[in-house]
Design an enzyme around this catalytic site. Structure first.
Site: not given
Length: 274
Positions: A54, A117
């Protein structure tokens, strides 16, 4: 056509995420433009990525593939030559770490078996480092790392993460979150590590937001269980800002298992199938 694997890193600060969007600067648009530029292609080559990030999200270990209408040799660049050519023209916030011919069956998105992540925060008890402001999110409360870690089992395993995801038509929200833990560095920065087979849109930042609510004492584990079981995106979950998140690594099976993994990943998943 030959398929090429590209491993890259980027600072997401000045990008509107990975995917091409008209009127916005994105990683995909910049990369595709420069590949076409150095190879003098008539049109941008379509790049397929392992995990769409994003706006503001960074990557150290992003993986993508591109199909190009040539093979190395006979005047065409080798993989290393193409990597160097891209290094000369790409902006400083994108770096191609490696580039090679992809093995048979490789598909950057569907062949992947896990993504890792890390979300980085600094809480109110520690002084933020201004040099890290683009990669570490500041929170207004003290965060107890032990309390945060005590809540991670509530979210781990194979489950429906609909409460944490932005819905997308036709897409499943079932994911297998196999690793979730937090550690505080000597600098005070708290790193929250997550590893799953895949992640839904905004899932990582929503999971982190929920865990921080528990770690700061504003919510308890009973609340976390309640919102996590909600069948739709839950309004009480805070979505953390993008700049604290980095895609660290993408994992793949051995070359012999790439095609089978891609075929399996394309199937819509349900809890009953697992």
């Amino acid at each position: 056509m030959m398929r090429w694997r590209i491993d890259l890193a980027y600072d997401g600060t000045d990008f509107r995420g990975w995917a091409t969007q008209p009127g916005h600067r994105t990683v995909q648009e910049v990369l595709e433009f420069h590949i076409a530029q150095v190879l003098r292609l008539q049109q941008p080559a379509r790049v397929v990525v392992a995990g769409r990030t994003d706006a503001g999200v960074h990557a150290r270990g992003q993986v993508c593939h591109v199909d190009l209408p040539f093979v190395p040799g006979d005047g065409n660049p080798s993989p290393e030559e193409l990597r160097r050519l891209l290094g000369r023209v790409l902006p400083k916030d994108i770096v191609v770490k490696s580039l090679c011919e992809a093995p048979d069956g490789f598909e950057a998105r569907f062949s992947a078996i896990w993504r890792r992540y890390c979300y980085r925060i600094i809480d109110s008890e520690h002084v933020p480092d201004p040099l890290e402001r683009r990669h570490v999110a500041a929170v207004r409360h003290r965060v107890d790392v032990d309390a945060l870690n005590s809540a991670t089992p509530n979210l781990m395993g194979l489950r429906d993460f609909a409460a944490f995801c932005k819905p997308r038509d036709g897409a499943t929200t079932i994911r297998d979150l196999s690793e979730l833990s937090a550690v505080q560095l000597p600098t005070g920065v708290i790193e929250i590590h997550l590893l799953a087979d895949a992640f839904c849109r905004s899932m990582v930042r929503s999971v982190v937001g929920a865990l921080i609510a528990v770690g700061s004492g504003r919510r308890d584990r009973a609340w976390l269980d309640e919102v996590a079981s909600h069948p739709q995106r839950h309004h009480q979950i805070l979505v953390m800002p993008g700049h604290g998140l980095t895609l660290e690594e993408v994992g793949y099976p051995t070359d012999g298992g790439l095609a089978a993994r891609a075929q399996l990943a394309r199937s819509r998943r349900t809890l009953e199938d697992s």
